[in-house]
Write an enzyme that holds these catalytic residues in place. Structure first.
Site, PDB file in Angstrom:
ATOM      1  N   CYS A 504      39.542  44.617  23.373  1.00  0.00           N
ATOM      2  CA  CYS A 504      39.046  44.700  24.749  1.00  0.00           C
ATOM      3  C   CYS A 504      39.736  43.750  25.715  1.00  0.00           C
ATOM      4  O   CYS A 504      39.651  43.934  26.928  1.00  0.00           O
ATOM      5  CB  CYS A 504      37.538  44.444  24.779  1.00  0.00           C
ATOM      6  SG  CYS A 504      36.633  45.510  23.638  1.00  0.00           S
ATOM      7  N   HIS A 639      33.207  39.139  31.393  1.00  0.00           N
ATOM      8  CA  HIS A 639      33.434  40.277  30.501  1.00  0.00           C
ATOM      9  C   HIS A 639      32.166  41.125  30.480  1.00  0.00           C
ATOM     10  O   HIS A 639      32.227  42.335  30.636  1.00  0.00           O
ATOM     11  CB  HIS A 639      33.796  39.765  29.110  1.00  0.00           C
ATOM     12  CG  HIS A 639      34.274  40.842  28.186  1.00  0.00           C
ATOM     13  ND1 HIS A 639      35.439  41.527  28.396  1.00  0.00           N
ATOM     14  CD2 HIS A 639      33.737  41.344  27.042  1.00  0.00           C
ATOM     15  CE1 HIS A 639      35.608  42.417  27.423  1.00  0.00           C
ATOM     16  NE2 HIS A 639      34.590  42.321  26.597  1.00  0.00           N
ATOM     17  N   HIS A 678      32.434  50.195  30.111  1.00  0.00           N
ATOM     18  CA  HIS A 678      33.408  49.328  29.426  1.00  0.00           C
ATOM     19  C   HIS A 678      34.620  50.160  29.046  1.00  0.00           C
ATOM     20  O   HIS A 678      34.576  50.969  28.120  1.00  0.00           O
ATOM     21  CB  HIS A 678      32.743  48.736  28.189  1.00  0.00           C
ATOM     22  CG  HIS A 678      33.601  47.739  27.457  1.00  0.00           C
ATOM     23  ND1 HIS A 678      34.787  47.262  27.958  1.00  0.00           N
ATOM     24  CD2 HIS A 678      33.427  47.126  26.244  1.00  0.00           C
ATOM     25  CE1 HIS A 678      35.316  46.410  27.091  1.00  0.00           C
ATOM     26  NE2 HIS A 678      34.506  46.314  26.053  1.00  0.00           N
ATOM     27  N   SER A 947      86.671  55.462  79.016  1.00  0.00           N
ATOM     28  CA  SER A 947      87.073  54.527  80.071  1.00  0.00           C
ATOM     29  C   SER A 947      86.489  53.140  79.817  1.00  0.00           C
ATOM     30  O   SER A 947      86.758  52.526  78.784  1.00  0.00           O
ATOM     31  CB  SER A 947      86.646  55.085  81.433  1.00  0.00           C
ATOM     32  OG  SER A 947      87.136  54.267  82.494  1.00  0.00           O
ATOM     33  N   HIS A1288      34.530  98.728  50.063  1.00  0.00           N
ATOM     34  CA  HIS A1288      35.685  97.821  50.115  1.00  0.00           C
ATOM     35  C   HIS A1288      36.811  98.456  49.300  1.00  0.00           C
ATOM     36  O   HIS A1288      36.958  98.195  48.104  1.00  0.00           O
ATOM     37  CB  HIS A1288      35.285  96.466  49.531  1.00  0.00           C
ATOM     38  CG  HIS A1288      36.362  95.427  49.569  1.00  0.00           C
ATOM     39  ND1 HIS A1288      37.216  95.192  48.513  1.00  0.00           N
ATOM     40  CD2 HIS A1288      36.726  94.548  50.550  1.00  0.00           C
ATOM     41  CE1 HIS A1288      38.044  94.211  48.830  1.00  0.00           C
ATOM     42  NE2 HIS A1288      37.780  93.804  50.059  1.00  0.00           N
ATOM     43  N   ASP A1468      32.358  88.177  53.408  1.00  0.00           N
ATOM     44  CA  ASP A1468      33.555  89.009  53.419  1.00  0.00           C
ATOM     45  C   ASP A1468      34.043  89.243  54.845  1.00  0.00           C
ATOM     46  O   ASP A1468      35.255  89.243  55.097  1.00  0.00           O
ATOM     47  CB  ASP A1468      33.284  90.352  52.748  1.00  0.00           C
ATOM     48  CG  ASP A1468      34.562  91.163  52.563  1.00  0.00           C
ATOM     49  OD1 ASP A1468      35.396  90.769  51.724  1.00  0.00           O
ATOM     50  OD2 ASP A1468      34.739  92.146  53.294  1.00  0.00           O
TER      51      ASP A1468
END
EC number: 2.3.1.-
Length: 1806
Positions: A504, A639, A678, A947, A1288, A1468
């Site tokens: 750990c 911890h 953890h 120039s 449809h 729709d």
């Protein structure tokens, strides 16, 4: 007054002290009751408090005065002095001045009040009585002569003043009467009528010293100030006397009528602000906060609150000491970048949201990681029952299954076998390095010495990969060493690369190793951190059995209920370098590691138990390294896993080192594990990330879930330890924390992390942008880049959210984006001057530009003197420090050379008569601009001047030093001014060819010269005024020249002519004295022939030639164009004609970019520079005005001007690469069960006729333990389903609309949680696959799998034939979740104006319903029941606003429970708007249509479609073209009252030929009886890995036999779903996807990419390989022709072609459902080779990541990215796919694609 001088000396010593006086000395004199001390101290204290208050609130004095405009500033007794000083001041400076006067008055009042006082008699002169009734104080005073009532706080709180001994007697008497009497810490007779004569004397003194003692008059009051005597406002009084008179009389001689004052204030507050009843008193002082009784205000029904300023300031603004760099340890390490993935947080900013809220991310084990029901381990034996009952918890990252493999150049197949720990480490490594600025200049080939240290232990993904056959990628993907090696390899580093396993503590040990490597010189920079991703179940079993894991859920650090830890995912990496180097590099220092170390607890009582002595030793070690004392550590990130053994030991160690009753402040303790669990080997780096977030926000978060302290831990408070339970400010003078991490095997690691050092910032950078506050309007160039447009938009969206929330400086955002982030090929640029414009720009990003691979060459162009003004806009000089520096530098040199200043002249708008000032000023402006561009990083390939401009170019290219060049220009100008003849000369520019120009000169017959050859049709003539006038007349009157454009050149003199000759001899003398150098930038002189290049390309003689001879500008431009090719021509200066002249002189202007800077006559001239920067960026140039124009010279210290800040990390485009865990024992059991079932051991249930269901969706089954896995039946026979689908019709084929799937999902979710209806509903990643029609012979199912979040599922809609249980057809997939309410107000505000703009735009086209649906009918025929669009307004084919109504013909809703919140019909009609917009655009040819194939996201909330009143909506849609055949749409739906209820983003449309679409729809069979599916020809042995991790495009083919022209029956595929079309038409743009093509008999070979040469090659190969005689000259234009010719020959020569004896399975699916297209590969199959080639390319793509479209037949495997590992995998893939065997020598990196195709074809025919 013997005490007077002594007291004054105390003050003097206290103020003058360089060190703080000792506490005892300070207490001696501050405890003195003398008014000479108390009154001045009170004044000082209150004035200081006032400024602290302003600073804390970040407001000005004038702002505060405005806030107290009604209530005013009131002073009680001595408080009247600071109140008067504040009220009479207009700004902070006046407050300070008046406070000084008040301080002198306070001292003098104290002195006058103490006259005659005996300091040897102790005690106060004032006492406060709390009387019992009104008048009682008067009664008492009458009994004690010499005492007076000095102040009335309220009717019962009375102050009495008098001699010390008398006041003491009075006090004793009052207490005897039961009256509370309080002594005041004050000596002196204040508010005493006996002082009237003294008061007059004092006033006379004030008149004598008015500057020292006289405050302003009442007329100066900025707010209300009331008299302590009368309670009335002084501002309204007619007096002209100083406020000092009022203060002296009130304080010395008059009774303080404070209560009357408050009554008057209450009356005025009530009268002035009758609508405002709440008021706040800001109370300044020592703690007498009870001096404001509320009774007067309560009587007026006013509500009063009191703000204690002392408490307020202490709470909000603890003095911040900070530290300078030299106060840190010499070897301190800076954290300059960080990347993390923690549960619920993909960045430090997101982590802070979890921390500050004190929330927890614990959840039950996600089935997406592994399904416990399929795990055999623990299912038998003595622990089986306990294992089965145990609930497993965790804290998980989202989407660990996905990875952006393309971004990291890893093939999809290899990515699938890579441990997700490796993949996430790559991502976080990139984020940490990108945030640090390292990647901005990183090149892999540089082989940088950067270290990489990773803490890791588990490789749980090995459990997943071990479920499948071994591959070449398995070892490299799962061996732990590759976790660091993969990162180092990707970035090309040479530094140490190590994986560290100390359990750990591993990640913090890795950080320690990195710090030590930097400190020892092993590497100057390092990446360190750790990783832990839970993918396997075995560690759960093992850790649980050992007692590590909590049985109740989350970690509970230090809590009484602590019972073990909860596992968690976690990844974190930090970029580290030496602090001093980081500061020098201008890095964003997120935190400083001031001490770090490790040790081992070898004497612990058990190996898994931490040893407190080891921890104490370690803490002391790192503390000693840091140079801090224990009391300076104000936070400990423990911890803290939440175990009964570990927590008490850790607390005792912390207490020993950091605790103690001698601390001056509490040390807070916390643990990240209470929030996110953890993360085991990544725990330490996660804790460090938490501290970095705390340092950034300056706050300490609560310990999540903490309730009561573990009884095993002694009380914390006695040792100044504390566990925070709420969010609080981190109020420490220097913020420093200790991070602790220990491992189960005894390894400890800890570090001290402090805040970044103070870096002195420059505050005078841009005078127009004072301290860079965002109130200014200075524009900043914005730069955002990504690898593609998807991630570009994602980056922009994330950045906009962050900016809105955190309000950073726009300047810092712009600087960080360009200077500190990696630049990718797709880029977007913009401008912003404030946060609002920044967010607005980011929100508008649709797509970026791909920068040119080879940028054009940059040429700086310098104009000649074309006018008699210089034209420097003053805003440039003021706003751009570096430009100002160069102009000032030129000016100093000019003055040093003995000439007058140029500064007034450079800004002049009228003609400048002084030639020296004109030309030196012009030079300075051009030079400054050019140098700023060069300092900006611009790589200039050449400079050219016309120039006079050539002289400036000489200085910029360092041909001449700056001083020499200015000397030349000034001396030349002086000669012009003093030596030029009487005729100045006149110049005329004409647009004519050289022949025409010469003809004009001849006709005029005057002494006219050609001064400039500017281009083929551009010349300048020079002559006398008269002769040039004749030319103009000739052009105007002579038909030969009529129409020739001409214009006078507004120059002071006629250069390049005979007029210059008087100055040439002296000019040559000057030139000869100059030092000419080889140019650092190539200088192209405007000469007829190029000047020879060499050490001294320009000789002194050039100066005279330059002045006298013509300017061959056109020739110079031609030479540059020939030498450099396409160029960017950039003007040095502004508002000159140089760039148009260059454009006319180029031969091919379209190849070039012309960048002239026009600052004149525009609203904001300073915008020209950032706008030019954008143009250069778009051309691929690396240039930054931050380094140039905006920065300070000489070194451009932009790091102190623009801050490198933290910004959200890069947003990756992830796709799924995952091997699902499979328990082989469980799989074997299934096999056995299946065999028993096949043998009849398990009976079958006869199908029974079913009555039609009452509902559209019903529950079918669910997981036995939870609602995480569910199955529902969708009843396509219901009237709602059939009515909607019938309405449809796509190309006359009734198909289920997308919204029907959504309604079914919501209806199913309602069965789980009825409250779904009142929540926000979210759909993500919808993909439409096999089309679904009306077919009563198919079972339609809805599968919903929980993804770990509450009320969130991944769903699939699929169907199978009722009679034959073949492979199911998938129709739709996606994710559905129920979320909390989303705030749409920002969208509502932004889109309202946009919709109105579209509706009124003159180019908008409006269509009514009839016309709209007529247009749409070419794609979809809608019945009346689905026609909701009443009108639609379309602008530029990209934007549309539609009015949508509820269709007049309704559909039955009784069979659905979801209509109210997710009505198929209404949704729709919403989607129709974007479909109509896209299909009616010009990008859609008449013979093609766009079909929706998926939707990225839909969010709905507050919908009530069942309410009759909600029958009209407004829909805003917009379309974005992704490619020629792919368009994405977005839509927003508003109610009638403007409320946003629906958003749809990323509606994906793909373009298909109508003929192809109709044939496919006819063949799918979803509106007819199903055919039997083809089975697999073979059964695989064992479990094999998925063939591809790519997006799945199915060819679910039902096969039929059809006779060919020879009578043979050949198996052909006749059913293909919509996704196959996507594969053919759009997927070619996805590098990792299939590139399968539909090759039909009528396909033309030309359309397949075969030109005449490749067709010849193709035919020759067929002839060679198949033995057929095919003449190359034959007309074989179509596949059918080729097919017929092949079979005409093969019928007689190849008998094997009559038999289908060798069938190859070519897999076209991804990992979830392998499907085969069974194709006989024979010599007679004309399409087999094409199919084989296509499959070969797909296999190469899977293993290399290269796009199919880029792989050519002649390239080798090595050339397309196949390496020594992937070639092994590729070989096995080939053998599996084609049933062939390669010897080791047959298959190598040298093979080309053509050789592989030939090999497979030949092998197939053997």
């Amino acid at each position: 007054m013997t005490q007077g001088p002594r007291y004054i000396r105390h003050f003097h010593d206290w103020i003058a002290a360089t060190e703080s006086p000792s506490t005892s000395t300070e207490m001696q004199w501050t405890d003195t009751m003398s008014g000479m001390i108390s009154l001045p101290l009170l004044t000082i204290m209150q004035i200081v408090q006032y400024f602290q208050y302003l600073e804390t609130r970040e407001i000005t004095h004038s702002q505060f005065v405005e806030e107290i405009r009604i209530g005013g500033a009131q002073g009680y007794c001595g408080g009247l002095l600071p109140a008067a000083a504040i009220a009479a001041s207009r700004n902070e400076d006046e407050v300070v001045h008046n406070a000084g006067i008040a301080l002198r008055l306070a001292l003098a009042i104290g002195a006058y009040a103490e006259l005659g006082d005996d300091e040897n008699i102790p005690g106060p002169t004032t006492v406060v009585l709390r009387t019992k009734y009104s008048g009682q104080a008067e009664e008492i005073v009458s009994k004690f002569p010499g005492t007076y009532i000095s102040a009335i706080t309220d009717p019962e709180t009375i102050s009495i003043v008098g001699p010390v001994n008398v006041v003491e007697e009075l006090r004793a008497y009052a207490e005897g009467q039961g009256i509370k009497a309080t002594k005041l810490h004050l000596r002196g007779k204040v508010h005493n009528p006996e002082n009237k004569d003294l008061c007059k004397e004092f006033i006379n003194l004030c008149h004598k010293y008015p500057s020292m003692l006289m405050l302003p008059t009442a007329a100066s009051l900025q707010t209300s100030l009331r008299s302590n005597k009368t309670g009335k406002e002084l501002r309204s009084s007619a007096t002209t006397a100083s406020l000092s008179i009022e203060v002296l009389e009130n304080t010395l001689a008059n009774k303080c009528e404070w209560y009357n004052l408050l009554n008057g204030m209450a009356k005025d507050l009530d009268a002035i602000s009758r609508t405002e009843k709440e008021h706040t008193f800001a109370l300044f002082g020592t703690g007498r906060k009870n001096c404001v009784p509320t009774m007067p205000f309560e009587e007026k029904q006013l509500r009063i609150s009191k703000l204690d300023i002392v408490t307020y300031v202490e709470k909000h603004d603890i003095p911040r000491e900070g530290r300078t760099l030299d106060q840190y340890p010499e070897n301190a390490i800076a954290i300059v970048g960080a990347g993390c993935r923690l549960p619920g947080a993909n960045s430090i900013d997101e982590l802070w949201e979890i921390l500050s809220a004190g929330s927890s991310r614990v959840e039950k084990l996600r089935s997406s990681r592994f399904d416990l029901s399929t795990v055999s381990r623990g299912s038998v034996g003595p622990d089986a029952k306990q294992t089965a009952k145990r609930e497993l918890y965790g804290n998980f990252l989202d989407d660990v299954e996905s990875f952006d493999s393309n971004f990291f150049g890893i093939s999809p197949r290899e990515a699938m076998y890579m441990d997700p720990q490796q993949r996430l480490l790559l991502e976080t490594a990139y984020e940490a390095l990108d945030g640090s600025g390292y990647l901005r200049t990183h090149r892999r080939g540089d082989f940088d010495n950067v270290g990489c240290f990773i803490g890791a232990s588990y490789t749980e993904y090995l459990e997943n990969t071990s479920s499948y056959n071994p591959t070449a990628y398995t070892a490299t993907g799962t061996i732990r060493a590759f976790q660091s090696g993969r990162i180092s390899y990707h970035f090309g580093w040479s530094g140490p690369s190590e994986v560290i396993d100390t359990a750990c503590s591993a990640s913090l040990v890795a950080v320690n190793r990195a710090c030590k490597a930097i400190q020892s010189g092993e590497c100057p920079m390092a990446l360190a951190g750790g990783v832990n991703i839970i993918t396997g179940v075995n560690n759960y079993f093992d850790l649980g059995k050992a007692g590590f894991l909590s049985t109740t859920g989350q970690c509970k650090p230090f809590d009484e209920t602590a019972d073990g830890y909860c596992r968690a995912d976690g990844v974190g990496l930090v970029a580290l370098k030496s602090l001093r180097q980081a500061v020098a590099d201008g890095n964003n220092v997120m935190g400083v590691i001031m001490g770090v170390g490790t040790n081992q607890g070898g004497l612990s009582p058990a190996i898994t138990v931490p040893y407190y002595r080891a921890q104490i030793s370690l803490f002391k070690n790192v503390l000693n390294q840091s140079g801090l004392k224990s009391g300076q550590i104000s936070y400990v990130e423990a911890h803290g896993t939440g175990t009964q053994v570990g927590d008490p030991i850790e607390i005792s160690s912390v207490r020993e080192v950091f605790g103690g009753s001698d601390r001056s402040e509490f040390v807070n303790m916390g643990s990240l594990k209470a929030n996110v669990g953890h993360s085991e080997t990544a725990a330490g780096i996660g804790s460090l990330m938490k501290v970095l977030a705390m340092l950034k926000h300056g706050k300490i978060p609560p310990l999540a879930g903490f309730k009561s302290l573990n009884p095993k831990i002694p009380a914390l408070e006695p040792d100044y330890l504390r566990i925070p339970t709420e969010l609080q400010d981190w109020n420490s003078s220097f913020r420093a924390a200790c991070v602790n991490s220990y491992g189960a095997a005894g390894s400890n690691s800890a570090l001290i992390c402090g805040e970044a050092p103070i870096v002195t910032a420059m505050t005078d950078v841009l005078p127009t942008d004072t301290n860079m506050h965002e109130t200014s309007h200075l524009q900043y160039p914005l730069f955002l880049s990504a690898t593609n447009n998807f991630t570009l938009k994602a980056n922009a969206s994330k950045l906009a959210q962050y900016v809105l929330k955190n309000q950073p400086r726009v300047a810092d955002v712009a600087y960080t984006l360009y200077h500190r982030r990696k630049h990718h090929r797709v880029q977007w640029t913009g401008l912003a001057h404030d946060l609002e414009s920044l967010v607005r720009s980011l929100d508008k990003i649709e797509e970026g530009l791909e920068v040119p691979a080879s940028p054009k060459s940059v040429v700086l162009a310098f104009s000649g003197q074309s006018k008699q003004t210089i034209g420097l806009d003053p805003s440039w000089y003021v706003s751009f420090p570096r430009l100002r520096h160069y102009i000032d530098l030129c000016n100093k040199i000019v003055i040093r050379l003995g000439y007058s200043t140029i500064l007034p002249a450079v800004f002049a708008t009228d003609p400048v008569e002084d030639v020296v000032a004109l030309q030196c000023g012009t030079f300075a402006f051009q030079y400054a601009c050019a140098k700023c561009w060069i300092d900006s990083g611009l790589e200039v390939k050449a400079a050219v001047g016309h120039s006079f401009g050539e002289l400036t170019a000489m200085a910029v290219t360092e041909t001449l030093s700056l001083e020499d060049a200015l000397h030349l220009v000034a001396a030349r100008a002086t000669l012009v001014q003093t030596k030029w003849g009487s005729e100045r000369g006149t110049m005329l520019a004409i647009e004519a060819t050289l022949d025409t120009t010469r003809q004009i000169i001849t006709v005029v017959n005057e002494n006219i010269e050609i001064a400039c050859y500017n281009g083929q049709k551009s010349h300048v003539l020079v002559g006398t005024e008269r002769s040039i006038g004749q030319v103009e007349h000739l052009i105007a009157t002579d038909n030969r020249f009529k129409g020739t454009r001409n214009t006078r050149v507004k120059t002071s003199h006629g250069f390049h002519s005979v007029f210059t000759e008087p100055i040439l001899p002296e000019l040559d003398e000057i030139a000869q004295k100059l030092e000419f150098n080889a140019p650092s930038i190539p200088l192209e002189t405007s000469t007829e022939k190029p000047i020879n290049e060499g050490e001294h390309a320009v000789e002194p003689s050039r100066i005279v030639q330059h002045t006298r001879t013509p300017v061959y500008f056109g020739d110079a431009i031609s030479r540059l164009e020939e030498r450099l090719g396409p160029c960017i021509w950039l003007e040095a200066g502004s508002d000159s004609p140089i760039i148009p002249m260059v454009k006319r002189a180029t031969h091919n202007p379209s190849q070039h970019t012309f960048l002239g800077l026009k600052a004149k006559d525009i609203a904001r001239p300073i915008d020209v520079i950032p706008q030019a920067s954008l143009t250069l960026w778009q051309e691929g140039m690396s240039v930054s005005c931050f380094d140039g124009f905006y920065s300070h010279p000489p070194n451009g210290v932009t790091s102190n001007v623009f801050n490198h800040i933290w910004l959200p990390p890069y947003q990756f485009q992830r796709t799924r690469h995952w091997l699902q865990y499979m328990d082989l024992v469980t799989e074997e059991r299934k096999t056995v069960d299946e065999r028993l079932r096949s043998a009849g051991a398990v009976g079958t249930i006869a199908s029974q006729p079913q009555t039609p269901p009452l509902k559209l969706v019903t529950a079918r089954s669910r997981d036995s333990e939870s609602w995480s896995s569910l199955e529902f039946a969708i009843h396509s026979e219901t009237s709602r389903f059939t009515d909607i689908v019938s309405a449809h019709a796509v190309r006359d084929q009734p198909l289920c609309p997308a919204s029907m799937y959504m309604e079914c999902v919501v209806m199913a979710a309602q069965m789980v949680e009825p409250s779904v209806s009142v929540k926000s509903l979210s759909f993500q990643n919808l993909s439409f696959q096999g089309a679904l029609g009306i077919n009563y012979n198919r079972d339609v199912s809805l599968l919903m799998e929980g993804d770990g979040e509450y009320l969130a599922w991944n769903f699939t809609v699929r169907s199978t034939g009722k009679e034959s249980k073949g492979r199911p057809t998938t129709h739709a997939k996606g994710r559905f979740s129920v979320t909390s309410h989303i705030d749409f107000q920002l969208y509502e505000r932004m889109l309202a104006d946009r919709m109105n703009e579209i509706l009124v735009h003159p180019q908008s086209e409006r269509l009514m319903a009839g016309r709209a649906y007529t247009l749409f009918s070419r794609v979809v025929n809608y019945a009346e029941s689905l026609r909701g669009i009443s009108e639609i307004t379309i602008l530029n084919n990209r934007h549309a606003v539609a009015e949508v109504c509820r269709p007049k013909v309704s559909v039955s809703s009784s069979e659905s429970t979801a209509v109210a919140v997710c009505d198929t019909v209404t949704l729709d009609t919403f989607i129709q708007v974007v479909g109509l917009l896209i299909n009616s655009s010009e990008t859609c040819p008449v013979d093609e249509v766009f079909i929706a194939t998926g939707i990225d996201s839909i969010i709905m909330q507050d919908c009530d479609f069942s309410d009759p009143q909600h029958d009209t909506w407004k829909v805003y849609a917009m379309a974005t073209t992704r490619s020629e055949s792919h368009v994405a749409g977005d839509m927003f739906v508003f109610t009638k009252d403007g409320k946003l209820i629906f958003t749809g983003s990323g509606v994906q449309f793909s373009r298909f030929p109508i003929a192809k679409l109709e044939k496919v729809l006819e063949g799918i069979g979803m509106n007819s009886a199903p055919r039997s599916p083809i089975g697999n020809d073979g059964i695989g042995k064992g479990v094999t890995a998925p063939p591809s991790p790519t997006t799945q495009f199915h060819m679910n083919g039902h096969a039929k036999s059809t006779p060919n022209r020879h009578g043979l029956r050949v198996r052909t595929t006749v059913e293909m779903d919509e996704q196959t079309l996507v594969a053919q038409d759009s997927v070619s743009r996805r590098p990792s996807a299939l590139k399968s093509a539909m090759i039909r008999n009528d396909s033309n070979l030309g359309t397949l990419g075969l030109d005449s040469l490749s067709k010849l090659e193709f035919v020759n190969q067929l002839r060679a390989q198949l033995g057929n005689e095919i003449s190359p000259t034959q007309d074989l234009s179509q596949i059918a022709d080729l097919y017929n010719k092949l079979f005409a020959h093969s019928s007689t020569t190849n008998s094997r072609s009559a038999h289908i004896d060798h069938v190859h399975k070519i897999e076209l699916d991804g990992p979830s459902s392998p499907t085969a297209v069974n194709s006989p590969v024979t010599a007679g199959d004309s399409q087999s080779k094409l199919r084989i080639r296509q499959r070969i390319l797909e296999l190469i793509t899977e293993n290399s990541g290269e796009s199919v479209s880029t792989i050519k037949d002649e390239v080798s495997l090595q050339d397309v990215g196949i390496d020594s590992l992937s070639v092994i995998e590729l070989k096995e893939s080939f053998e599996d796919a084609f049933s062939v065997q390669f010897g080791d020598w047959d298959f190598g990196l040298h093979l080309t694609v053509r050789e592989l195709v030939d090999y497979v074809v030949i092998s197939s025919n053997v």
